[in-house]
Design an enzyme around this catalytic site. Structure first.
Site, PDB file in Angstrom:
ATOM      1  CG  ASP A   1      46.147 -35.494  -2.393  1.00  0.00           C
ATOM      2  OD1 ASP A   1      46.117 -35.288  -3.624  1.00  0.00           O
ATOM      3  OD2 ASP A   1      46.723 -34.728  -1.591  1.00  0.00           O
TER       4      ASP A   1
ATOM      5  CG  ASP B   1      -1.894  -1.140   1.218  1.00  0.00           C
ATOM      6  OD1 ASP B   1      -2.308  -1.548   2.316  1.00  0.00           O
ATOM      7  OD2 ASP B   1      -2.208  -1.642   0.127  1.00  0.00           O
TER       8      ASP B   1
ATOM      9  CB  CYS C   1      45.457 -30.392  -7.600  1.00  0.00           C
ATOM     10  SG  CYS C   1      45.856 -31.546  -6.260  1.00  0.00           S
TER      11      CYS C   1
ATOM     12  CG  ASP D   1      52.815 -34.962  -9.198  1.00  0.00           C
ATOM     13  OD1 ASP D   1      53.127 -34.347  -8.165  1.00  0.00           O
ATOM     14  OD2 ASP D   1      51.646 -35.100  -9.581  1.00  0.00           O
ATOM     15  CG  ASP D   2      56.549 -31.749  -5.766  1.00  0.00           C
ATOM     16  OD1 ASP D   2      57.452 -31.029  -6.212  1.00  0.00           O
ATOM     17  OD2 ASP D   2      56.076 -31.641  -4.615  1.00  0.00           O
TER      18      ASP D   2
ATOM     19  CD1 TRP E   1      47.162 -24.008  -9.444  1.00  0.00           C
ATOM     20  CD2 TRP E   1      47.711 -23.151 -11.423  1.00  0.00           C
ATOM     21  NE1 TRP E   1      47.388 -22.681  -9.264  1.00  0.00           N
ATOM     22  CE2 TRP E   1      47.726 -22.124 -10.467  1.00  0.00           C
ATOM     23  CE3 TRP E   1      48.013 -22.844 -12.751  1.00  0.00           C
ATOM     24  CZ2 TRP E   1      48.037 -20.807 -10.800  1.00  0.00           C
ATOM     25  CZ3 TRP E   1      48.318 -21.533 -13.085  1.00  0.00           C
ATOM     26  CH2 TRP E   1      48.337 -20.528 -12.110  1.00  0.00           C
ATOM     27  CG  ASP E   2      48.880 -29.692  -5.666  1.00  0.00           C
ATOM     28  OD1 ASP E   2      47.831 -29.418  -5.050  1.00  0.00           O
ATOM     29  OD2 ASP E   2      49.525 -30.742  -5.470  1.00  0.00           O
ATOM     30  CG  MET E   3      46.762 -23.474  -3.111  1.00  0.00           C
ATOM     31  SD  MET E   3      46.120 -23.767  -1.454  1.00  0.00           S
ATOM     32  CE  MET E   3      44.375 -23.992  -1.755  1.00  0.00           C
ATOM     33  CG  ASN E   4      50.044 -29.511  -1.888  1.00  0.00           C
ATOM     34  OD1 ASN E   4      49.172 -30.347  -1.732  1.00  0.00           O
ATOM     35  ND2 ASN E   4      50.863 -29.526  -2.926  1.00  0.00           N
TER      36      ASN E   4
ATOM     37  CD1 TRP F   1      44.691 -34.011   1.701  1.00  0.00           C
ATOM     38  CD2 TRP F   1      45.002 -35.683   3.152  1.00  0.00           C
ATOM     39  NE1 TRP F   1      45.586 -34.899   1.138  1.00  0.00           N
ATOM     40  CE2 TRP F   1      45.791 -35.938   2.009  1.00  0.00           C
ATOM     41  CE3 TRP F   1      45.031 -36.609   4.211  1.00  0.00           C
ATOM     42  CZ2 TRP F   1      46.605 -37.065   1.880  1.00  0.00           C
ATOM     43  CZ3 TRP F   1      45.835 -37.732   4.082  1.00  0.00           C
ATOM     44  CH2 TRP F   1      46.616 -37.949   2.933  1.00  0.00           C
TER      45      TRP F   1
END
Length: 734
Positions: free
Chosen positions: A542, A56, A520, A360-361, A471-474, A193
């Site tokens: 993992d 209203d 990753c 890998d690493d 592309w990792d991020m640990n 994890w």
């Protein structure tokens, strides 16, 4: 698929062929949430009647507390006593906001969000509602995008300081829906994890509930997703209201049930440890949230999110194409390798029909363990005397593709980079720098850091002539602090970090458009739509154990399709659980994702190598269906001893069904597994047995599942339609 505005009734109706979302302006000022659900053809007076007293001309905040109304953009402090989407500190120290409608715009398509990933907008329409607080000059644009072919609404907000004084954003969420009832169960995904995304369901109760993280990443511990389930909702039936955020940093997804049993659902950037200074003329864009309504239970919700992913999120060469079968050397060698070992493993993989070798690493700096060299992206010639270029050349000469692991966001204290630039890591003043996995986090809010990362990583990719990148991020962020930000802006760091990561990813992926990127984060610690906008797949966990992967992949599929889930066949005993599972079961579970190997083929007997070669031929033949078919969950590992799922082609003429047993049970009869998504009018032949079944029979009666004699056994069924010209075969007979 119009977005319509009824000027006389001040009503916005967003709809496609299946869903409607309706907003009405109270007294022409405040956008109220009227409806979200199955499509309604028109907004009737009856539908509007429950809000008529709030529209209203004499509507007044003094008479009608806003927290009793379902709002589109609730704000605490101006007649609303609950936490809202926005909280802004003005120059005078107050927080009040009275956001009132001033204009709207309906446009074709959808603009990209500044600095943030978002879904593409082809074929879509967008509504922009502009609200203004006339005292402070703060302007808020509420963005709504609806597509014609998916039952998902994208929402975000843009906040503009149109005043003459600085203002500080202390809370800036992306979406809010006020439900006028709270008779829901809340479903979220929690974990850790190696056991990411476990399904948790509980009924709503008065007060606050939900999920969130302050780790600086969307995290393995939780997921930027929640769903409200109507009573009795199952996999195949019931109404679901789901929220997922296109963001990779700290977030909140919450539901508040108030004293009136109204449920306020909100999602966005985590307000804790966040603020953002808006100088006059500055703006702030919130991440995009995806709101999905399903009238067909959790399965219907998932297929809408999967369609969003395939049609409007993933981009590039691999968005809808087959993925190369890969072998990653990590669990075969860890850090202890040389070029000869890698080439021997690659030759064996090539003979087995594997397409891609991934290093890998451990290939860079002087990295013999996880305690050094991150940031030093030059080749370790002790292990690779001919460098990445020489190894890649030899791998490519075999007829294989070459892939590489990197962790661009991190730096080791024992590295040339850290010794040269100790201020480049995130750290809190003179306090000790807290390490995790012997590493620190680079300050991606800094342009000089981002430029270094882009230059070094791109140089490595060019040397290696990469076809694939992991592309990792640990580790997560602690000791928040940036040497480049002033004291009053340190709480901007978390969001600036994520914007920096997106900037780096955008720049690197643009330079390598034909490379397959896989994200990753210690496994599945950053599995979200933000990452998917740059990389079409993510390492799911993992944990490569087939038994526990059933739960992880099953729950991940609530939001994301198999094409996004990195899944590998690994060695036994499994390196995370010690469990021994048959090769057939490990392969069947890995076929629920992008498929690859994480083991030392050189140690396998000849019969297993022949079996792997046969499996690889099967995966390549079925991969388009496995990755991109309509996905149906049939049995939940959260509810029993079995897991089952299937993928169905778009024309419903082909399907692959996978069934996995956990522990074998004595003295039990075979069972029947009911299928889904088939055409009930068609007949289907099962590949191995040659038996023919009616689609209706398979869905209403089921296909026979033999009970196993051993633990962790898998069965797969490949169904194709029988040609109409073929002679009729009785259903279920040879």
């Amino acid at each position: 698929m119009p977005i319509l505005y009824d000027e006389q009734r001040r009503c916005f109706h967003l709809s496609n062929d299946r869903i409607s979302y309706i907003i009405r302006l109270a007294a022409g000022k405040y956008p109220l949430h009227l409806y979200w659900g199955r499509r309604v053809r028109a907004v009737s007076d009856d539908l509007l009647s429950r809000l008529c007293s709030y529209t209203d001309a004499d509507f007044s905040l003094n008479e009608t507390p806003l927290d009793s109304l379902p709002q589109e953009c609730p704000v605490f402090g101006c007649a609303d006593l609950c936490e809202g989407m926005l909280h802004i500190l003005h120059a005078d120290g107050t927080h009040a906001l009275d956001l009132q409608y001033v204009s709207h715009q309906i446009t074709q398509g959808k603009k990209p969000l500044r600095g943030l990933p978002s879904a593409r907008g082809e074929h879509a329409e967008t509504l922009t509602l502009t609200l203004l607080d006339r005292v402070s000059g703060i302007e808020v644009e509420l963005l709504y995008t609806l597509w014609p072919d998916i039952d998902i609404l994208a929402r975000s907000a843009r906040i503009v300081n149109g005043g003459a004084s600085p203002a500080v954003l202390e809370r800036a969420l992306s979406a809010c829906v006020d439900f006028e009832q709270a008779d829901f169960s809340l479903l979220t995904l929690s974990g850790a994890w190696a056991r990411e995304r476990q399904i948790v369901t509980r009924p709503l109760v008065p007060g606050d509930q939900g999920t969130s993280t302050v780790r600086g990443a969307s995290s393995a511990q939780t997921s930027p997703f929640m769903a409200l389930l109507s009573p009795g909702t199952t996999e195949t039936a019931g109404e679901v209201y789901a929220f997922s955020l296109c963001y990779s940093g700290s977030f909140t997804a919450s539901v508040h049930v108030d004293q009136h049993a109204m449920a306020r659902a909100q999602i966005g950037i985590q307000p804790f440890n966040f603020s953002w200074t808006l100088m006059p003329g500055d703006s702030f864009q919130t991440p995009e949230a995806y709101l999905c309504f399903s009238a067909d239970g959790l399965g219907g919700m998932s297929r809408q999110f999967h369609a969003l992913t395939h049609r409007y999120i993933t981009t590039g060469r691999y968005a809808r194409s087959a993925r190369p079968l890969l072998i990653n050397n990590w669990e075969a060698t860890y850090f202890d390798f040389d070029e000869d070992q890698l080439l021997a493993l690659a030759r064996c993989a090539k003979e087995a029909g594997i397409d891609l070798f991934v290093l890998d690493d451990g290939w860079f700096g002087h990295r013999d363990a996880d305690n050094s060299s991150l940031g030093d992206w030059y080749d370790d010639v002790r292990k690779l005397p001919h460098g990445l270029a020489g190894l890649s050349e030899k791998i490519h000469a075999m007829g294989m593709k070459f892939g590489l692991w990197v962790e661009p966001e991190m730096v080791s204290p024992d590295s040339d980079l850290y010794r040269a630039h100790p201020d480049w890591c995130i750290h809190a003043g003179g306090r000790p720098r807290t390490e995790a996995r012997h590493q620190l986090v680079l300050d991606m809010s800094r342009e000089d850091v981002r430029d270094y990362v882009v230059t070094q990583i791109c140089a490595a990719f060019r040397r290696a002539r990469v076809d694939y990148v992991k592309w990792d991020m640990n580790r997560n962020i602690t000791m928040y602090g940036s040497a480049r930000l002033p004291a009053q802006r340190q709480q901007e760091l978390g969001h600036r970090y994520i914007l920096g990561v997106y900037d780096v990813m955008r720049r690197i992926t643009a330079q390598f458009p034909d490379v397959l990127f896989e994200s990753c984060a210690s496994g599945g610690g950053r599995f979200d739509f933000g990452m998917m906008c740059f990389m079409p797949q993510a390492w799911c966990s993992d944990n490569t154990d087939a038994h526990t992967r059933c739960r992880i992949q099953y729950a991940t599929s609530l939001v994301f399709p198999p094409s996004t889930m990195g899944a590998h066949v690994s060695a036994v005993p499994n390196h995370q659980t010690g469990r021994v599972t048959p090769l057939e079961a490990r392969a069947a579970v890995a076929m629920g994702g992008t498929y690859g190997y994480e083991l030392d083929l050189l140690k396998l007997p000849d019969d297993e190598l022949r079996q792997i070669a046969s499996l690889n031929r099967r995966v390549k033949a079925l991969q388009p269906l496995l990755l991109y078919g309509a996905f149906y969950r049939l049995k939940s590992p959260f509810e029993g001893n079995e897991t089952a799922w299937m993928s169905v082609s778009e024309d419903r003429r082909e399907a692959v069904v996978t069934h996995v047993f956990a522990q074998a049970q004595p003295n039990v009869r075979p069972s029947l597994l009911r299928l889904a998504g088939l055409d009930p009018s068609l007949d289907y032949r099962e590949e191995k047995t040659g038996r023919v079944y009616g689609g209706d029979e398979l869905m209403q009666h089921g296909i026979r599942i033999e009970k196993p004699w051993n633990d962790y056994r898998a069965q797969q069924f490949h169904l194709t339609t029988v040609s109409s010209s073929a002679p009729s075969v009785p259903s279920g007979r040879e």
